[in-house]
Design a protein around this motif. Sequence first.
Motif, short mmCIF file in Angstrom:
data_model
loop_
_atom_site.label_atom_id
_atom_site.label_comp_id
_atom_site.label_asym_id
_atom_site.label_seq_id
_atom_site.Cartn_x
_atom_site.Cartn_y
_atom_site.Cartn_z
N GLU A 259 1.12 -0.96 -0.20
CA GLU A 259 0.29 -0.22 -0.09
C GLU A 259 1.07 1.03 0.27
N ARG A 260 1.52 1.08 0.32
CA ARG A 260 3.14 2.54 0.00
C ARG A 260 3.22 2.43 -0.93
N LEU A 261 4.41 1.51 -1.21
CA LEU A 261 4.67 1.17 -2.66
C LEU A 261 3.46 2.11 -3.65
N GLU A 262 2.53 2.02 -3.19
CA GLU A 262 1.29 2.57 -4.82
C GLU A 262 1.32 3.71 -4.02
N LYS A 263 1.65 4.43 -3.28
CA LYS A 263 1.36 5.80 -3.35
C LYS A 263 2.47 6.38 -3.60
N VAL A 264 3.49 6.08 -3.84
CA VAL A 264 4.88 6.57 -3.84
C VAL A 264 4.68 7.57 -5.10
N ASN A 265 5.90 8.55 -4.48
CA ASN A 265 5.81 9.18 -5.99
C ASN A 265 7.40 10.10 -6.28
N PHE B 99 11.63 8.00 -7.09
CA PHE B 99 12.50 7.17 -6.89
C PHE B 99 13.03 6.99 -5.98
N GLN B 100 13.30 7.60 -4.86
CA GLN B 100 14.19 7.24 -3.74
C GLN B 100 13.54 7.18 -2.98
N GLU B 101 12.54 6.95 -2.51
CA GLU B 101 11.40 6.89 -2.12
C GLU B 101 11.19 5.34 -2.33
N PHE B 102 10.74 5.34 -3.10
CA PHE B 102 10.60 3.77 -3.74
C PHE B 102 11.44 2.21 -3.71
N VAL B 103 12.48 3.12 -3.54
CA VAL B 103 13.54 2.67 -3.99
C VAL B 103 13.81 1.76 -2.81
N GLN B 104 13.38 2.81 -1.45
CA GLN B 104 14.29 1.99 0.06
C GLN B 104 12.34 1.20 0.24
N ILE B 105 11.69 1.48 0.18
CA ILE B 105 10.22 0.66 -0.14
C ILE B 105 10.29 -0.66 -0.35
N CYS C 130 5.51 4.04 -13.94
CA CYS C 130 5.04 4.54 -13.32
C CYS C 130 5.50 6.00 -13.01
N LEU C 131 5.89 5.82 -12.03
CA LEU C 131 7.50 7.02 -11.79
C LEU C 131 8.01 7.50 -12.68
N ARG C 132 8.39 7.23 -13.97
CA ARG C 132 9.24 7.97 -15.04
C ARG C 132 7.75 8.80 -15.50
N HIS C 133 6.91 8.17 -15.70
CA HIS C 133 5.97 9.28 -16.64
C HIS C 133 4.48 8.78 -15.87
N HIS D 200 -0.06 3.85 -15.37
CA HIS D 200 -1.14 3.74 -14.55
C HIS D 200 -2.01 2.20 -14.35
N LYS D 201 -2.83 1.68 -15.36
CA LYS D 201 -3.23 0.65 -15.87
C LYS D 201 -2.09 -0.16 -15.73
N ASN D 202 -1.09 -0.36 -16.32
CA ASN D 202 -0.13 -0.84 -16.24
C ASN D 202 0.04 -1.60 -15.22
N LYS D 203 0.31 -0.79 -13.78
CA LYS D 203 0.58 -1.06 -12.47
C LYS D 203 -0.45 -1.92 -11.78
N GLU D 204 -1.38 -1.22 -11.91
CA GLU D 204 -2.76 -1.08 -11.52
C GLU D 204 -3.03 -2.62 -11.76
N GLY D 205 -3.00 -3.40 -12.29
CA GLY D 205 -2.93 -4.21 -12.49
C GLY D 205 -2.40 -5.50 -11.78
N VAL D 206 -1.22 -5.01 -11.80
CA VAL D 206 -0.24 -6.73 -11.11
C VAL D 206 -0.30 -6.12 -9.65
N PHE D 207 -0.55 -5.04 -9.03
CA PHE D 207 -0.94 -5.08 -7.59
C PHE D 207 -2.76 -5.53 -7.53
N ASP D 208 -3.51 -5.53 -7.95
CA ASP D 208 -4.51 -6.21 -8.05
C ASP D 208 -3.99 -7.31 -7.67
N ARG D 209 -2.84 -8.18 -8.73
CA ARG D 209 -3.13 -9.45 -8.79
C ARG D 209 -2.51 -10.05 -7.39
#
Length: 636
Positions: A179-185, A187-193, A245-248, A255-264
């Motif tokens: 859930e934290r990864l879904e909301k990250v904005n 790259f630095q925060e993403f790498v840590q989480i 998603c972070l790059r674009h 975003h649709k691509n990322k949401e599909g992975v999280f949902d699965r």
Amino acid sequence: MAASPGPAGGAAAGAVHGSGPFGLAFDCGLEIKTRSVEQTLLPLVSQITTLINHKDNTKKSDKTLQAIQRVGQAVNLAVGRFVKVGEAIANENWDLKEEINIACIEAKQAGETIAALTDMSSLNRTESDGQITIFTDKTGVIKAARLLLSSVTKVLLLADRVVIKQIIRSRNKVLATMERLEKVNSFQEFVQIFSQFGNEMVEFAHLTGDRQNDLKDEKKKAKMAAARAVLEKCTMMLLTASKTCLRHPNCESAHKNKEGVFDRMKVALDKVIEIVTECKPNGETDISSISIFTGIKEFKMNIETLRENLYFQSKETLSAMLDALLERTEDFTDCAYTSHEHRERILELSAQARMELQQLISVWIEAQSKKTKSIDEELELAILKISHSLNELKKELHSTAAQLAADLVKYHTDHVVLKALKLTGVEGNLEGLAEYACKLSEQKERLVETCRLLRHVSGTEPLEITCIHAEETFQVTGQQIISAAETLTLHPSSKIAKENLDVFCEAWESQISDMLTLLREINDVFEGRRGEKYGYLSLPKPMKNNANLKSLKPDKPDSEEQAKIAKLGLKLGLLTSDANCEIEKWEDQENEIVRYGRNMSSMAYSLYLFTRGEGPIKTSQDLIHQLEERDFSLRG
């Protein structure tokens, strides 16, 4: 919220049995669902049977009698140590404390009773020939043995619930980090989480892998394998989809691509908890229909009962069963890819089965009114005829599905559409994207339908589950490839978007390869080359070390694992070790019980070395394998 673990191992649904020469069966009314608990109980069952054995002959030498007394004392001492460990587990788990303590009290009382009933000082010496007559209450020994086995089993099953709680806690940690990864904005925060997420996924993979190997039920094991395979593949997808998603950040397809992975991944995590707790959310039930092959098997079993009992089934029930079975063949006849010849043959055999059921019912009614040899022969002939028709239908359905799958896999092994999508992406060709996205969707629908047909003819529950897993994978991954390709087409110079599309295409290619293995195994089962409990190569594989994750726990068990093994396995192992050092002193060295005893003593010592991180057993899997080998030698 995660579901809480159910009653101890699903108590009261089944039984634990151990039989001795007297046909003594210990039934503690508890269902054992894991191999580790079952294997841990084996030495105890065998040892108790040894004690019961030696109540058969009332006259024994003084030396043998002393050995029996020491066995009883050793059982009592080992149970006392086991109880102390059980109480320690109770103190660490307050929600289970009362149940564990009650079971521990019962075990302690039973152990003391066995020691008292085998106490040599309470026996009368009345014979002049050097033999001693035993007046011990055999019924009392059996009663105490039942109580001991039941109470120890309860403690083990309650301890097993602690393992289930560990899996639930681990899953909750993974979910919270996701859930934290879904909301990250950033790259630095993403790498840590993501680093934290990787560690948590490794822990979850370790716990669920052990659980998968421990499950006795092959269907649950296959479901666990499927859920874990989803999590493994989606971990890499989550990484690249999130980076894209972070790059674009303004790209809708990313975003649709990322949401599909999280949902699965969330669905797979829930599925694991469903399996280990046997609790479906909101009281849901499994709505998947049975396969045609399973339906045919059940129908044939029902008509064969007519040989023994003409009133066991109603005509309406059999007619409804056949109608439901033949209705499912519409999956084959309505399939656009089924050849005309196969379709006509399936319809012909279905009509023949209906006609032969009516003939069977006619003979059946006549047989109920008059009992003659000729009627019995007519009934037998009618049963054989409809069974033959259904066997022919099975062959036709298998041939149809197998041919469709083989042709499809062969046609798509070069992955032309995937290559074209990658090319249109780096070229930024939106028209080309639309064309090849449509072709991939058609390919996906055909693969999904073929998996559905293969499930009908798979022949075993594990392979059915693998077919369902393949169907879901093609359905989801196909759409994710299209969204990933769209992102690359909109950003053709993006290395991250290209990497993301490559990851999803690799998952598709891997599933195509797995489908070929699945087809081979379905053919093996159909042709009788593979039994129900044979290992299936096509079953989703356990979690592998991922390049983006830290390696799994080292082979040497950590303190928590050592404690768990010591608590659940060593104490019962020591029970046999203490007892069997006395058995070796018995006069008849070729006695079968002596052979049992030596095996159990060796196993107990191996367990002891394992808890210290020494000896030949290095991992939990080695331990299970060793126990299985010992079980074979005991039975052999």
